[in-house]
Design a protein around this motif. Structure first.
Motif, PDB file in Angstrom:
ATOM      1  N   MET A 122       0.834  -1.187   0.000  1.00  0.00           N
ATOM      2  CA  MET A 122       0.000   0.000   0.000  1.00  0.00           C
ATOM      3  C   MET A 122       0.874   1.244   0.000  1.00  0.00           C
ATOM      4  SD  MET A 122      -3.053  -1.014  -0.073  1.00  0.00           S
ATOM      5  CE  MET A 122      -3.461  -2.727  -0.186  1.00  0.00           C
ATOM      6  N   ILE A 123       0.375   2.272  -0.664  1.00  0.00           N
ATOM      7  CA  ILE A 123       1.035   3.567  -0.658  1.00  0.00           C
ATOM      8  C   ILE A 123       0.032   4.605  -0.173  1.00  0.00           C
ATOM      9  CG2 ILE A 123       2.752   2.972  -2.404  1.00  0.00           C
ATOM     10  CD1 ILE A 123       1.018   4.383  -4.498  1.00  0.00           C
ATOM     11  N   LEU A 124       0.530   5.791   0.166  1.00  0.00           N
ATOM     12  CA  LEU A 124      -0.307   6.823   0.766  1.00  0.00           C
ATOM     13  C   LEU A 124      -0.203   8.126  -0.018  1.00  0.00           C
ATOM     14  CD1 LEU A 124       0.842   6.182   4.444  1.00  0.00           C
ATOM     15  CD2 LEU A 124      -1.249   5.329   3.365  1.00  0.00           C
ATOM     16  N   HIS A 125      -1.303   8.865  -0.037  1.00  0.00           N
ATOM     17  CA  HIS A 125      -1.315  10.193  -0.648  1.00  0.00           C
ATOM     18  C   HIS A 125      -2.013  11.142   0.307  1.00  0.00           C
ATOM     19  CE1 HIS A 125      -1.547  13.390  -3.587  1.00  0.00           C
ATOM     20  NE2 HIS A 125      -2.826  13.514  -3.286  1.00  0.00           N
ATOM     21  N   ILE A 126      -1.422  12.314   0.510  1.00  0.00           N
ATOM     22  CA  ILE A 126      -1.980  13.350   1.374  1.00  0.00           C
ATOM     23  C   ILE A 126      -2.847  14.278   0.535  1.00  0.00           C
ATOM     24  CG2 ILE A 126      -1.443  15.267   2.926  1.00  0.00           C
ATOM     25  CD1 ILE A 126       1.433  13.988   3.144  1.00  0.00           C
ATOM     26  N   CYS A 127      -4.060  14.538   1.007  1.00  0.00           N
ATOM     27  CA  CYS A 127      -4.899  15.523   0.316  1.00  0.00           C
ATOM     28  C   CYS A 127      -5.889  16.135   1.300  1.00  0.00           C
ATOM     29  CB  CYS A 127      -5.615  14.912  -0.881  1.00  0.00           C
ATOM     30  SG  CYS A 127      -6.921  13.750  -0.521  1.00  0.00           S
ATOM     31  N   GLY A 128      -6.514  17.201   0.868  1.00  0.00           N
ATOM     32  CA  GLY A 128      -7.561  17.820   1.671  1.00  0.00           C
ATOM     33  C   GLY A 128      -8.814  16.958   1.658  1.00  0.00           C
ATOM     34  N   ALA A 129      -9.479  16.886   2.783  1.00  0.00           N
ATOM     35  CA  ALA A 129     -10.688  16.072   2.882  1.00  0.00           C
ATOM     36  C   ALA A 129     -11.742  16.525   1.876  1.00  0.00           C
ATOM     37  CB  ALA A 129     -11.241  16.122   4.306  1.00  0.00           C
ATOM     38  N   ALA A 130     -11.864  17.823   1.648  1.00  0.00           N
ATOM     39  CA  ALA A 130     -12.855  18.329   0.692  1.00  0.00           C
ATOM     40  C   ALA A 130     -12.506  17.916  -0.736  1.00  0.00           C
ATOM     41  CB  ALA A 130     -12.955  19.847   0.794  1.00  0.00           C
ATOM     42  N   ASP A 131     -11.216  17.892  -1.061  1.00  0.00           N
ATOM     43  CA  ASP A 131     -10.803  17.452  -2.400  1.00  0.00           C
ATOM     44  C   ASP A 131     -11.187  16.002  -2.629  1.00  0.00           C
ATOM     45  OD1 ASP A 131      -9.670  19.948  -2.916  1.00  0.00           O
ATOM     46  OD2 ASP A 131      -7.732  19.333  -2.107  1.00  0.00           O
ATOM     47  N   TRP A 132     -10.972  15.165  -1.624  1.00  0.00           N
ATOM     48  CA  TRP A 132     -11.335  13.752  -1.760  1.00  0.00           C
ATOM     49  C   TRP A 132     -12.854  13.599  -1.826  1.00  0.00           C
ATOM     50  CZ3 TRP A 132     -10.208   9.491  -3.751  1.00  0.00           C
ATOM     51  CH2 TRP A 132     -10.855   8.315  -3.380  1.00  0.00           C
ATOM     52  N   ALA A 133     -13.580  14.378  -1.051  1.00  0.00           N
ATOM     53  CA  ALA A 133     -15.043  14.283  -1.027  1.00  0.00           C
ATOM     54  C   ALA A 133     -15.667  14.595  -2.387  1.00  0.00           C
ATOM     55  CB  ALA A 133     -15.614  15.205   0.046  1.00  0.00           C
ATOM     56  N   GLU A 134     -14.969  15.355  -3.226  1.00  0.00           N
ATOM     57  CA  GLU A 134     -15.486  15.699  -4.550  1.00  0.00           C
ATOM     58  C   GLU A 134     -15.428  14.542  -5.543  1.00  0.00           C
ATOM     59  OE1 GLU A 134     -13.461  19.141  -6.007  1.00  0.00           O
ATOM     60  OE2 GLU A 134     -14.197  20.411  -4.383  1.00  0.00           O
ATOM     61  N   VAL A 135     -14.673  13.499  -5.213  1.00  0.00           N
ATOM     62  CA  VAL A 135     -14.532  12.361  -6.132  1.00  0.00           C
ATOM     63  C   VAL A 135     -15.764  11.468  -5.977  1.00  0.00           C
ATOM     64  CG1 VAL A 135     -13.144  10.367  -6.778  1.00  0.00           C
ATOM     65  CG2 VAL A 135     -12.024  12.453  -5.960  1.00  0.00           C
ATOM     66  N   GLY A 136     -16.546  11.391  -7.006  1.00  0.00           N
ATOM     67  CA  GLY A 136     -17.768  10.601  -6.951  1.00  0.00           C
ATOM     68  C   GLY A 136     -17.500   9.108  -7.085  1.00  0.00           C
TER      69      GLY A 136
END
Length: 117
Positions: free
Chosen positions: A1-15
């Motif tokens: 597994m690998i990890l990516h850091i992002c804003g929660a709102a950015d991830w929430a936009e992915v349908g």
């Protein structure tokens, strides 16, 4: 597994069935990622003070894109290499989403949900 850091709102936009395309994909041609032992390095360097971050736990075999271990951008002074995904991250490749916050006293560390693995 690998990890990516992002804003929660950015991830929430992915349908459902969608893909995550951070700005780095257009800028550098890949998505910056880390492993469990290095996620704190870019977080401490670039995300101090952010309280809205999540760590995407990504199965590289499900990305459908090349994953290459390369020097960071910029290269890490200790020569640490990081996984770069050369394509968008399909929502189906993300097997976990974990809150990622600075600890008391500063600096980031893996959340307990990942540290216990």
């Amino acid at each position: 597994m690998i990890l990516h850091i992002c804003g929660a709102a950015d991830w929430a936009e992915v349908g459902e069935g969608g893909e995550y395309r951070p700005p780095s994909l257009a800028e550098t041609g890949f998505v910056h990622c880390s492993d469990f032992g290095t996620a704190h390095l870019p977080a401490d360097e670039f995300y101090r003070g952010r309280t809205d971050l999540v760590l995407l736990e990504i199965d590289p075999a499900k990305t459908g894109a090349p994953v290459r271990w390369e020097d960071g951008v910029p290269p890490h002074p200790a020569g640490i290499r990081f996984p770069h995904v050369y394509g968008p991250i399909p929502r189906a490749a993300v097997v976990g989403v974990h809150a990622f916050r600075e600890v008391d006293g500063g600096g980031f560390r893996l959340p307990d949900s990942l540290a216990r693995r």
